[in-house]
Design an enzyme around this catalytic site. Structure first.
Site: not given
Ligand code: NAD
Ligand code: WQD
Length: 345
Positions: A14, A35, A86, A126, A151, A155, A204, A303
């Site tokens: 992101i 990284l 994450k 999140s 996790y 948040k 995942n 979960g």
């Molecule tokens: P990502 O792992 O791709 O990006 C996170 C980045 O932070 C990585 O490049 C990692 O190397 C860096 N990082 C981790 N710990 C660090 C530290 N201590 N110092 C410096 N860099 C560090 O994940 P993302 O999907 O881009 O997520 C970004 C943010 O959004 C995270 O806080 C995550 O929890 C939150 N978020 C993600 C999702 C999702 O599904 N991707 C959903 C909701 C919230």
């Molecule tokens: C989406 C749907 C699974 C994989 C997670 C974190 C949440 C947020 C976003 C960071 C669900 C189904 C998945 C597979 C499947 N991250 N699924 N087969 O669980 O909604 O959210 O990521 O903050 O905190 O929990 O996302 O992409 O894992 O799953 O059927 O191989 O897809 O059961 O219904 P989720 P997901």
């Protein structure tokens, strides 16, 4: 004068997309990342898309002394804090890894912002903070449920840390201001296919698993459950395009910079308002990319909540932000990115 934003975790999924949108909106950026879950090459993609160079430092936000050097070296008023671990399942197995990284990195950022008089912070929260919701769609006023993973707990705790720090460090109205953006399920990639999600190991999340299955890296997608109380029995989520999500950061940071915020701590849901089931997503992926995906129905995953989607009215009205890309466009971008990564024509 151009505003400068420090982007922590900016080499990640992101963060890299947000860095593109910040630069395209006219901001200067300074990117830091340790990284731990990304490659520096993602930032080459950002440079290629924008045609702009920017400073990047390999810094761990938990290393306060190293982080402080960044605050001394660069002039910025705003921070977007993405840096965190994450993986929900990993956080259950290794809670201290998550509490240690996600809480310390954020506390260090806030402490240094306060020390150096940098006032605007966006925090990546999140939808996980809502747990299994009691009402749908969820609004920002919906009750947060007890976190179901370390996790999720980080948040909730970081949201509370931000709320408390803003209260303590902005008594005169001229101090710390923060926004927590609660992302729903971010998916997809930049339309250029030059940046995207780079999961390490077995994904995942659903969409990387789908694209890797389509690419032949994984044999078969397991659809976790078809006996939920939903229209087609599979879970429903609010899948938000990563470029739309990145744009939400630009408008949120502008709101703080321009002093348009209505409170010193605000929360916004960043979602589409659309509920899409796992089976609908799989079907849409097959249709838009004109391919057949190998999938099977498998038992429920521990979960998982049955259904969650956002009421994004507050972000629509207050931020003037709305999700624009269709699920089809987003799924096409996810596949284009996977093909780019795998060298598939
Ligand atoms: P990502 O792992 O791709 O990006 C996170 C980045 O932070 C990585 O490049 C990692 O190397 C860096 N990082 C981790 N710990 C660090 C530290 N201590 N110092 C410096 N860099 C560090 O994940 P993302 O999907 O881009 O997520 C970004 C943010 O959004 C995270 O806080 C995550 O929890 C939150 N978020 C993600 C999702 C999702 O599904 N991707 C959903 C909701 C919230
Ligand atoms: C989406 C749907 C699974 C994989 C997670 C974190 C949440 C947020 C976003 C960071 C669900 C189904 C998945 C597979 C499947 N991250 N699924 N087969 O669980 O909604 O959210 O990521 O903050 O905190 O929990 O996302 O992409 O894992 O799953 O059927 O191989 O897809 O059961 O219904 P989720 P997901």
């Amino acid at each position: 004068m151009k505003q400068t934003v420090l982007v922590s975790g900016g080499a990640g999924y992101i963060g890299s997309h947000t860095t593109v949108e910040l630069i395209e909106a006219g901001f200067n950026v300074v990117v830091i990342d340790n990284l731990s879950n990304s490659e520096a090459s993602a930032l080459d993609g950002v440079r290629q898309i924008t045609g702009k160079d920017f400073p990047f430092e390999v810094v761990d936000c938990c290393d306060k002394a190293a982080l402080e050097e960044v605050f001394k070296k660069y002039e910025f008023d705003s921070v977007i804090h993405f840096a965190a671990f994450k993986a929900v399942g990993e956080s259950v197995a290794e809670p201290l890894k998550y509490y240690g990284n996600n809480l310390n990195s954020f506390c260090n950022i806030i402490e240094l912002m306060n020390k150096y008089g940098r006032h605007n912070v966006l925090f990546s929260s999140s939808a996980t903070v809502y747990g299994e919701p009691e009402e749908l769609p969820v609004t920002e006023q919906s009750m947060r449920q007890p976190a179901t993973s370390p996790y999720g707990n980080t948040k909730q705790m970081c949201e509370d840390i931000l709320r408390d720090c803003v209260k303590a460090y902005n008594k005169d109205g001229n101090g710390l201001k923060g926004i927590a953006l609660r992302y729903f399920n971010p998916i997809g990639a930049h339309p250029s296919a030059l940046i995207g999600e780079l999961p390490r190991g077995v994904p995942n999340n659903l969409v990387p698993f789908i694209t890797q299955t389509a690419a032949g890296v994984r044999e078969c997608l397991s659809v976790f459950g078809d006996d939920y109380d939903t229209p087609d029995g599979s879970c429903q989520r609010d899948y938000i395009d990563v470029v739309d999500l990145a744009k939400a950061h630009v408008v949120a940071i502008k709101r703080l910079v321009d002093g348009k915020n209505k409170a010193n701590y605000e929360i916004f849901n960043i979602g589409t308002g659309r509920a899409v089931s796992v089976l609908e997503l799989v079907n849409a992926f097959e249709k838009v990319n004109n391919l057949k995906l190998n999938y099977k129905i498998a038992p429920r995953r521990a979960g998982d909540v049955t259904a969650i989607w956002a009421d994004p009215t507050q972000a629509n009205n207050e931020l003037g932000w709305k999700a624009e890309r269709t699920v089809e466009e987003t799924l096409a971008s996810a596949w284009a990115w996977e093909k780019h990564v795998r060298g598939i024509e």
